[in-house]
Design a protein around this motif. Structure first.
Motif, PDB file in Angstrom:
ATOM      1  N   GLN A  90       5.653 -14.026  82.070  1.00  0.00           N
ATOM      2  CA  GLN A  90       6.528 -13.583  83.148  1.00  0.00           C
ATOM      3  C   GLN A  90       7.964 -14.067  82.990  1.00  0.00           C
ATOM      4  OE1 GLN A  90       4.769 -14.326  87.135  1.00  0.00           O
ATOM      5  NE2 GLN A  90       3.004 -15.137  86.040  1.00  0.00           N
TER       6      GLN A  90
ATOM      7  N   ASN B 294      -0.639 -24.554  89.240  1.00  0.00           N
ATOM      8  CA  ASN B 294      -1.581 -24.485  88.128  1.00  0.00           C
ATOM      9  C   ASN B 294      -2.788 -25.393  88.354  1.00  0.00           C
ATOM     10  OD1 ASN B 294      -2.130 -23.466  85.424  1.00  0.00           O
ATOM     11  ND2 ASN B 294      -1.816 -25.560  84.737  1.00  0.00           N
TER      12      ASN B 294
ATOM     13  N   THR C 228       7.326 -27.128  87.612  1.00  0.00           N
ATOM     14  CA  THR C 228       6.668 -25.924  87.097  1.00  0.00           C
ATOM     15  C   THR C 228       6.113 -26.191  85.700  1.00  0.00           C
ATOM     16  OG1 THR C 228       8.314 -24.610  88.305  1.00  0.00           O
ATOM     17  CG2 THR C 228       6.930 -23.445  86.701  1.00  0.00           C
TER      18      THR C 228
ATOM     19  N   MET D  87       8.640 -17.979  91.791  1.00  0.00           N
ATOM     20  CA  MET D  87       8.708 -16.882  90.830  1.00  0.00           C
ATOM     21  C   MET D  87       9.326 -15.620  91.434  1.00  0.00           C
ATOM     22  SD  MET D  87       7.842 -17.967  87.886  1.00  0.00           S
ATOM     23  CE  MET D  87       6.905 -19.266  87.059  1.00  0.00           C
TER      24      MET D  87
ATOM     25  N   ARG E 114       2.302 -18.084  82.455  1.00  0.00           N
ATOM     26  CA  ARG E 114       3.639 -18.005  83.035  1.00  0.00           C
ATOM     27  C   ARG E 114       4.666 -17.547  82.006  1.00  0.00           C
ATOM     28  NH1 ARG E 114       3.016 -23.628  86.387  1.00  0.00           N
ATOM     29  NH2 ARG E 114       2.105 -22.724  88.287  1.00  0.00           N
TER      30      ARG E 114
END
Length: 277
Positions: A122, A164, A113, A98, A119
Motif C-alpha cells: 500500500q 499488526n 507503524t 493509512m 503494508r
C-alpha cells in the motif's frame, strides 16, 4: 475593432489560465510531489499518535503532542528543509493513519507503524528508525507469563484496530479471544476494568503504559520483531531518499541517541544501550 480584439484576447487568456488551474487541481494531494510542496511551504506534515506515551502523547496543558516520534520528526524536517523547516502534526490512530496518508492529508506517517510486506503493498517505507518487539502488559501477579499462556482457557487479549499486533496474536495464541478497541487509551481502560487478561502491542508502547500504570507490568519478553518505519505514499522516490539520508545524519550526529535517552532512559525493563545507533 481594437476593443473587440482586446476583449477576445482577455477571454482567451482567461480560458488558458483556467485550463492550467484545472489541470493542476485535477492532481490529487496524494499524487503531488511531496518534496516540491514541502519546499514551497517550508513544511512537512506528519501523522503522529497522540495517545501513546513516550512516542506521541497530547499534553492537555498546552494542546501539544510530545514524544520520541515527534522529536524525531522535527529533527528530520530540519535535516531535509533546513534549520527553519517546520514540522506540522496531525493526530492519527492505527485505523486512521493509512486513509489520511492516501488522501494526502499528511505527507508521512511516524506513528509506531511496523514495516510489513502487506503494508508495503500500500505504501513505501523509510528504513527502520526504531526496532521494537511485541510483548504483553498484564496486572502484577497475573498467571500469564508468556504469549503461550494466552491459549489456556481461551484468555482474552486486548488490542487496537489496525495494529499488526492483533494479527500476530492469531499466529502465536490461536485459541485466545481478541477484543479490538479504537485506541490505546480505551485498551488500557478495558484491561484495568477486567475485560481482558492482557493487552498486547509493541514493547515500547507498553513501556509507556507501565510507567503510567504502576500496577501493571510487561511480561514474557518480545515474541516478534517489529521494526518501525516512516510510511509515505508510493511514487515519491525523492522524498524517500531524503528521509533515509536525514535519518542517517540524525544518527551520525548523536541526536538520535539523545532523543532516545530523553524518552526511554528511565523506563524500567528497557535497555536503551541496546537500542542506541
Amino acid at each position: 475593432m481594437k476593443k473587440v480584439f482586446r476583449l477576445v484576447s482577455i477571454i482567451v487568456s482567461s480560458l488558458a489560465l483556467l485550463l492550467v488551474l484545472t489541470a493542476c487541481g485535477s492532481k490529487s494531494l496524494a499524487n503531488q510531489n511531496v518534496m516540491t510542496r514541502a519546499k514551497q511551504t517550508n513544511t512537512i506534515t506528519w501523522g503522529v499518535k497522540a495517545d501513546t506515551k513516550l512516542f506521541g502523547l497530547m499534553d492537555v496543558k498546552n494542546g501539544q503532542i510530545k514524544g520520541f516520534e515527534v522529536d524525531m520528526a522535527k529533527a528530520l524536517t530540519k535535516q531535509i528543509l533546513g534549520p527553519k523547516g517546520k514540522a506540522d502534526f496531525v493526530q492519527v490512530t492505527s485505523s486512521t493513519r493509512m486513509p489520511l496518508l492516501r488522501n494526502g492529508n499528511i505527507d508521512a506517517i511516524m506513528a509506531t507503524t511496523t514495516i510489513t510486506p502487506q503494508r508495503e503493498k500500500q505504501v513505501d517505507f523509510s528504513r527502520s528508525y526504531f526496532d521494537a518487539g511485541q510483548s504483553l502488559l498484564v496486572k502484577k501477579g497475573s498467571p500469564i507469563k508468556s504469549v503461550k499462556d494466552l491459549n489456556k482457557n481461551g484468555a482474552t487479549v486486548i488490542g487496537v484496530v489496525g495494529s499488526n499486533s492483533v494479527q500476530n496474536i492469531a499466529k502465536f495464541a490461536p485459541k485466545a479471544k481478541v477484543l479490538q478497541l479504537s485506541d490505546y487509551a480505551q485498551a488500557v481502560t478495558a484491561l484495568k476494568s477486567g475485560q481482558g487478561e492482557a493487552l498486547t502491542t509493541d514493547n515500547g508502547i507498553l513501556g509507556g503504559m507501565a510507567v503510567e500504570n504502576p500496577g501493571y507490568v510487561l511480561t514474557g519478553g518480545a515474541f516478534t520483531k517489529e521494526p518501525y518505519g516512516i510510511a509515505i505514499n508510493k511514487h515519491q522516490p525523492q522524498f524517500k531518499r531524503n528521509l533515509n539520508s536525514a535519518l542517517t545524519r540524525v544518527e551520525q550526529s548523536g541526536e538520535y541517541n539523545r532523543i532516545l535517552k530523553k524518552w526511554f532512559g528511565n523506563v524500567p525493563g528497557m535497555n536503551v544501550k541496546e537500542m542506541e545507533r
